[in-house]
Scaffold this motif. Structure first.
Motif, mmCIF file in Angstrom:
data_model
loop_
_atom_site.group_PDB
_atom_site.id
_atom_site.type_symbol
_atom_site.label_atom_id
_atom_site.label_comp_id
_atom_site.label_asym_id
_atom_site.label_seq_id
_atom_site.Cartn_x
_atom_site.Cartn_y
_atom_site.Cartn_z
ATOM 1 N N ASP A 134 40.315 24.071 64.560
ATOM 2 C CA ASP A 134 39.155 23.497 63.875
ATOM 3 C C ASP A 134 38.964 24.034 62.478
ATOM 4 O OD1 ASP A 134 38.467 26.054 64.462
ATOM 5 O OD2 ASP A 134 36.649 25.585 65.591
ATOM 6 N N GLY A 135 39.849 24.890 61.960
ATOM 7 C CA GLY A 135 39.778 25.393 60.602
ATOM 8 C C GLY A 135 39.196 26.774 60.467
ATOM 9 N N SER A 136 38.534 27.295 61.478
ATOM 10 C CA SER A 136 38.007 28.658 61.404
ATOM 11 C C SER A 136 39.142 29.664 61.554
ATOM 12 C CB SER A 136 36.956 28.870 62.495
ATOM 13 O OG SER A 136 37.543 28.672 63.772
ATOM 14 N N MET A 137 38.880 30.902 61.084
ATOM 15 C CA MET A 137 39.935 31.924 61.080
ATOM 16 C C MET A 137 39.392 33.224 61.641
ATOM 17 S SD MET A 137 42.197 33.421 57.900
ATOM 18 C CE MET A 137 43.163 31.939 57.743
ATOM 19 N N ILE A 138 40.218 33.872 62.410
ATOM 20 C CA ILE A 138 39.910 35.206 62.915
ATOM 21 C C ILE A 138 40.989 36.150 62.398
ATOM 22 C CG2 ILE A 138 38.690 34.375 64.952
ATOM 23 C CD1 ILE A 138 41.234 34.941 66.563
ATOM 24 N N ALA A 139 40.643 37.435 62.298
ATOM 25 C CA ALA A 139 41.574 38.451 61.786
ATOM 26 C C ALA A 139 41.521 39.673 62.681
ATOM 27 C CB ALA A 139 41.248 38.827 60.352
ATOM 28 N N GLY A 140 42.627 40.386 62.721
ATOM 29 C CA GLY A 140 42.713 41.596 63.517
ATOM 30 C C GLY A 140 43.823 42.506 63.012
ATOM 31 N N HIS A 141 43.754 43.723 63.485
ATOM 32 C CA HIS A 141 44.753 44.720 63.083
ATOM 33 C C HIS A 141 45.954 44.636 64.023
ATOM 34 C CE1 HIS A 141 41.091 47.126 61.419
ATOM 35 N NE2 HIS A 141 41.450 46.133 60.620
ATOM 36 N N VAL A 142 47.096 44.293 63.483
ATOM 37 C CA VAL A 142 48.337 44.191 64.239
ATOM 38 C C VAL A 142 49.412 45.004 63.510
ATOM 39 C CG1 VAL A 142 50.110 42.648 65.173
ATOM 40 C CG2 VAL A 142 47.720 41.929 65.117
ATOM 41 N N GLN A 143 50.228 45.713 64.257
ATOM 42 C CA GLN A 143 51.306 46.506 63.630
ATOM 43 C C GLN A 143 52.239 45.612 62.838
ATOM 44 O OE1 GLN A 143 53.259 48.714 66.697
ATOM 45 N NE2 GLN A 143 51.526 50.061 67.084
ATOM 46 N N ASN A 144 52.868 46.242 61.831
ATOM 47 C CA ASN A 144 53.745 45.486 60.944
ATOM 48 C C ASN A 144 54.960 44.937 61.652
ATOM 49 O OD1 ASN A 144 54.599 44.361 58.567
ATOM 50 N ND2 ASN A 144 55.627 46.229 57.846
#
Length: 441
Positions: A134-144
């Motif tokens: 739907d166009g919304s975005m979530i972010a999180g800490h993920v290892q490289n």
């Protein structure tokens, strides 16, 4: 044979067995240490951030907008290391749409309706953003990116340790076996009967020491055998010279001129043969020392000496050529070659050529030559060039080439026979310019 003698520590088998046992113990210690450090069986193993981020995106996409804030708060409490949060569209800074292993796996698991991007780091921690359908975005800490599946695994450390242990075992075994063999080869090259050669060192595993001890005893037995033979020949020479001298005196009283002459010739041949055999088999304890010799002057002197005796002998080569050799042995060897040449040819040429670190001496005559089938045979003792079974004052004893070859080998060189065009024989002696300090016949 004693039981378990193979595993005696002083032997090669025992030392290799001990090294294998030590390598096995070291291998188990390394594997145990790696297992205790990594402990893959611990329940508090850190979770996979990329998988948590993927599951959170699927859960939020299936929920309504009114339920998403509550779900995000619950997910943030459940996975505090993930740092899950919502991102307003257009406010996130996209670094790159990397095709790393973790991003590629998330895209493949989420499907085409989702977009996975790499966001700018937050306090040095990498952040990954997932844009929902739907166009919304979530972010999180993920290892490289996860470490390779093989890195840090116990089986890898086991393999590396086994490789190191096998390498150390191979290097040690190669050194333990190759070093004594090199010593044996060097001792064989320096083998001499003048007492200057040092005995083989009796060190290393028990088998190597036994071989070195046996070779040293063999050297002593050979030296003692040659010494006894020399004393026996010296005694025979002394005993035969006296009756030969008496026979010469008695031959002088023979009235028949022809018989007296033939008897004197036979006696001279007996004396000459005796001296030739002693010259071939002599093994004096005081072998002539190696010194700098002007080989060109020696060859010129030999040519002049035979010229004074009425033979046609020429020298072809440089005026001076210095090399390390035994002067008396070299003079005697070339003299034997020229004696053979003037016996079968009318004109003889002594040619000297210097080739790098070696010098070559050719004694060429214009005689009948020697067939290829008999060239190697002629270098053996008591083999004569003519097929006659009787000897007169023109025939030799078959020792000239043998003595010359022994002298060439004692100098670290070689002697060979070659054909001369259009006819004749070339006896070639090749010697090094510099000699090994302990090289002897």
């Amino acid at each position: 044979m004693k039981p378990f003698r193979f595993f005696h520590f002083r032997g090669i088998g025992g030392q290799i067995a001990a090294l294998v046992l030590a390598s096995t113990v070291a291998l188990h210690l390394v594997v145990t240490t790696a297992f205790l450090i990594s402990r893959p069986d611990r329940p508090d193993t850190p979770p996979d951030g990329a998988r948590q981020m993927t599951d959170a995106a699927l859960l939020l996409a299936a929920a309504s907008e009114s339920e998403r804030p509550r779900l995000i708060a619950d997910l943030a409490r459940a996975f505090p290391r993930l740092g899950l949060e919502t991102v307003a569209p257009g406010t996130a800074t996209i670094v790159a749409e990397s095709e790393g292993a973790h991003l590629h796996g998330m895209r493949r698991h989420l499907g085409r309706g989702y977009k996975v991007v790499q966001l700018a780091p937050d306090g040095g921690i990498h952040r990954v953003g997932v844009e929902l359908p739907d166009g919304s975005m979530i972010a999180g800490h993920v290892q490289n990116g996860p470490r390779p599946w093989f890195w840090g695994a116990p089986w890898l450390m086991t393999l590396m340790t086994a490789f190191i242990c096998v390498t150390v075992l191979g290097l040690w075994a190669a050194r333990a076996l190759a070093t004594p063999l090199s010593s044996f080869a060097k001792a064989a090259e320096n083998f001499s009967l003048d007492g200057t050669a040092e005995p083989l060192p009796e060190r290393g595993p028990e088998e190597i020491r036994q071989v070195a001890r046996a070779l040293n005893r063999m050297h002593e037995r050979i030296a003692r055998l040659m010494s006894d033979r020399t004393r026996m020949l010296a005694a025979i020479s002394h005993d035969l010279r006296t009756p030969i001298t008496r026979l010469r005196l008695r031959a002088e009283f023979i009235e028949d001129e022809g018989n007296r002459k033939r008897m004197l010739i036979d006696l001279d041949q007996m004396r000459s043969m005796l001296e030739s055999v002693l010259s071939l088999l002599r093994n004096d304890r005081k072998i002539e020392a190696i010194t700098l010799v002007d080989v060109a002057s020696t060859l010129q002197l030999i040519a002049d000496q035979f010229g004074d005796m009425g033979h046609v002998v020429h020298y072809d080569g440089p005026l001076s050529a210095t090399a390390a050799a035994r002067p008396d042995d070299l003079h005697r060897g070339i003299t034997n070659l020229v004696e053979n040449a003037v016996r079968f040819g009318a004109e003889v040429t002594i040619r000297l050529e210097v080739e790098g670190t070696r010098f070559r001496i050719d004694v060429a005559d214009d005689g009948p030559g020697i067939s290829d089938a008999r060239k190697q045979e002629m270098l053996e003792p008591f083999v004569r060039g003519d097929d006659a079974r009787t000897m007169d004052d023109q025939t030799g004893f078959g020792l000239g080439l043998s003595i010359a070859r022994a002298i060439a080998l004692a100098h670290g060189g070689e002697l060979s026979l070659h054909d001369r065009e259009p006819h004749g024989l070339i006896v070639r002696m090749q010697l090094p310019m510099w000699q090994q300090p302990r090289l002897a016949a």
